[in-house]
Write an enzyme that holds these catalytic residues in place. Structure first.
Site, short mmCIF file in Angstrom:
data_model
loop_
_atom_site.label_atom_id
_atom_site.label_comp_id
_atom_site.label_asym_id
_atom_site.label_seq_id
_atom_site.Cartn_x
_atom_site.Cartn_y
_atom_site.Cartn_z
N ARG A 1 0.88 -1.19 0.00
CA ARG A 1 0.00 0.00 0.00
C ARG A 1 0.90 1.23 0.00
O ARG A 1 1.69 1.42 0.92
CB ARG A 1 -0.92 0.00 1.23
CG ARG A 1 -1.66 1.30 1.38
CD ARG A 1 -2.80 1.26 2.38
NE ARG A 1 -3.96 0.56 1.83
CZ ARG A 1 -5.20 0.71 2.28
NH1 ARG A 1 -5.45 1.51 3.28
NH2 ARG A 1 -6.19 0.04 1.72
N ARG B 1 -13.76 -8.61 1.84
CA ARG B 1 -12.35 -8.37 1.52
C ARG B 1 -11.53 -9.64 1.83
O ARG B 1 -10.65 -10.01 1.08
CB ARG B 1 -11.79 -7.19 2.35
CG ARG B 1 -12.42 -5.84 2.07
CD ARG B 1 -12.12 -5.33 0.69
NE ARG B 1 -10.69 -5.18 0.43
CZ ARG B 1 -9.95 -4.14 0.81
NH1 ARG B 1 -10.49 -3.11 1.43
NH2 ARG B 1 -8.66 -4.10 0.53
N HIS C 1 -7.37 0.83 -6.62
CA HIS C 1 -7.58 -0.01 -5.43
C HIS C 1 -8.24 -1.31 -5.90
O HIS C 1 -9.42 -1.57 -5.63
CB HIS C 1 -8.47 0.73 -4.43
CG HIS C 1 -8.45 0.16 -3.04
ND1 HIS C 1 -7.71 -0.95 -2.68
CD2 HIS C 1 -9.10 0.55 -1.91
CE1 HIS C 1 -7.92 -1.21 -1.40
NE2 HIS C 1 -8.75 -0.31 -0.91
N ASP D 1 -17.12 6.90 -1.58
CA ASP D 1 -15.79 6.78 -0.96
C ASP D 1 -15.54 8.12 -0.27
O ASP D 1 -16.26 9.11 -0.52
CB ASP D 1 -14.76 6.49 -2.07
CG ASP D 1 -13.33 6.32 -1.57
OD1 ASP D 1 -13.13 6.21 -0.34
OD2 ASP D 1 -12.41 6.31 -2.42
N CYS E 1 -16.70 1.78 0.56
CA CYS E 1 -15.48 0.98 0.78
C CYS E 1 -14.96 1.11 2.20
O CYS E 1 -14.20 0.26 2.65
CB CYS E 1 -14.42 1.35 -0.25
SG CYS E 1 -13.98 3.10 -0.23
N GLN F 1 -10.19 -3.81 -3.57
CA GLN F 1 -11.48 -3.29 -3.14
C GLN F 1 -12.55 -3.52 -4.20
O GLN F 1 -13.64 -4.00 -3.93
CB GLN F 1 -11.35 -1.78 -2.86
CG GLN F 1 -12.65 -1.12 -2.42
CD GLN F 1 -13.07 -1.57 -1.04
OE1 GLN F 1 -12.32 -1.45 -0.09
NE2 GLN F 1 -14.27 -2.11 -0.91
N1 CP Z 1 -11.42 0.06 2.23
C1 CP Z 1 -10.14 -0.04 2.66
O1 CP Z 1 -9.21 -0.29 1.91
O2 CP Z 1 -10.02 0.13 4.00
P1 CP Z 1 -8.64 0.31 4.79
O3 CP Z 1 -8.06 1.65 4.37
O4 CP Z 1 -9.04 0.32 6.24
O5 CP Z 1 -7.72 -0.81 4.45
N1 NVA Z 2 -9.90 6.80 -1.74
C1 NVA Z 2 -9.57 6.36 -0.40
C2 NVA Z 2 -9.84 4.89 -0.25
C3 NVA Z 2 -9.69 4.39 1.15
C4 NVA Z 2 -9.89 2.92 1.25
C5 NVA Z 2 -8.14 6.70 -0.08
O1 NVA Z 2 -7.28 6.55 -0.94
O2 NVA Z 2 -7.87 7.13 1.06
#
Ligand code: CP
Ligand code: NVA
Length: 298
Positions: A101, A285, A128, A217, A257, A131
């Site tokens: 990430r 997930r 993502h 989101d 999400c 997701q």
């Molecule tokens: N939706 C999602 O990716 O959640 P987190 O940021 O908690 O991993």
């Molecule tokens: N768009 C958001 C998604 C979080 C799961 C971010 O990047 O923070």
């Protein structure tokens, strides 16, 4: 060598295979003796916060017989400037796969290239994919076939999650609509690369009418904190609330999400009314990512 770096780079067949296997992993959780990651260690390098992705991958790797090795990017030399490609070459000699990430999409791509181990994009600024695969699975689970369905994304339409939705629509052929202020609409190059017709509008009501899924989101994605005040102002009105839901098809799903900011991208009452769907989505997930990991190693 397989990687999961984006929805853009996936074929329809691979998406369908992962979705089908997700149902099996969900049904057979705690029952099956299959351990496709037996004896393996998977590094999880996270440069951004996470609840769902981190926990679901740690539990998922463990349930598949492997060992997750969580590495906060700030705690390893990467955080002090060691190049991604050197980190990749070291980890590639020690672990069997990597779940990353971070900010730049190029970082996960570079890691995949230099590590030569299966690499998963666990969220970048661009996409993502884990997701969106989960969301597709959740919709199928609740509504059946996606063909002919309409998914409406409301909010910041230019961040990672809606970008992955655009590529998913291109692969699977459902109808996608995005309601967002002009400066937050999907990037022209994303729409062009996807080559799919997406209804993009500033009109939340028009985008919601007859939708089967309403999706949102956060308005302020990770890394965009400095723009928070501006974003909250500009995105006001691009919220899923009870009025929005009333315009959608009867039985429409409301999805998020997570994490959710009530009163911003979603109204409190709407969130709580649809909490069963939203938390099934979160749970999924785990099941979908087990299918992703299995797909990567088989
Ligand atoms: N939706 C999602 O990716 O959640 P987190 O940021 O908690 O991993
Ligand atoms: N768009 C958001 C998604 C979080 C799961 C971010 O990047 O923070």
């Amino acid at each position: 060598m397989k990687h999961l770096l984006s929805i853009e780079s996936m074929s329809r067949e691979d998406i369908e295979l992962i979705l089908a296997r997700s149902a099996v992993w969900k049904r057979e959780r705690g029952v099956t003796s299959q351990r496709p990651l037996a004896g393996q260690t998977w590094a999880m390098i996270f440069a951004k916060a996470s609840t769902r992705t981190r926990v679901s991958f740690e539990v998922g790797v463990h349930e598949l017989g492997g060992r997750p090795l969580f590495l906060n990017a700030g705690d390893i030399q990467l955080g002090r400037g060691e190049p991604v490609k050197d980190t990749a070459r070291v980890l590639g000699r020690m672990v069997h796969g990597a779940i990353i990430r971070t900010y730049g999409q190029s970082e996960v791509e570079e890691f995949a290239e230099f590590s030569r181990i299966p690499t998963v994009n666990a969220l970048t600024d661009t996409e993502h994919p884990c997701q969106i695969l989960t969301d597709l699975f959740t919709i199928q689970e609740k509504l059946g076939d996606l063909a002919g369905r309409t998914v409406t994304f409301i909010g910041d339409g230019a961040c990672n999650v809606p970008t992955s939705w655009v590529f998913a629509a291109a692969r699977l052929g459902f109808h996608l609509r995005v309601a967002a202020p002009r400066a937050y609409q999907p990037f022209a190059d994303v729409l062009a690369r996807a080559g799919v017709e997406v209804m993009v509008t500033e009109d939340v009501a028009a985008a919601s009418r007859g939708a089967d899924v309403l999706y949102t989101d956060v308005w302020v994605s990770m890394g965009r904190e400095a723009e928070a005040a501006h974003r909250l102002q500009e995105l006001t009105g691009y919220q899923i609330d009870d009025e929005t839901v009333a315009r959608a098809n009867p039985g429409a799903l409301v999805m998020h999400c997570l994490p959710a900011y009530r009163g911003k991208e979603i109204a409190e009452s709407t969130f709580e009314t649809h909490a069963a769907t939203i938390f099934d989505q979160a749970e999924n997930r785990l099941h979908v990512q087990k299918a992703i990991l299995e797909w990567l190693v088989t």
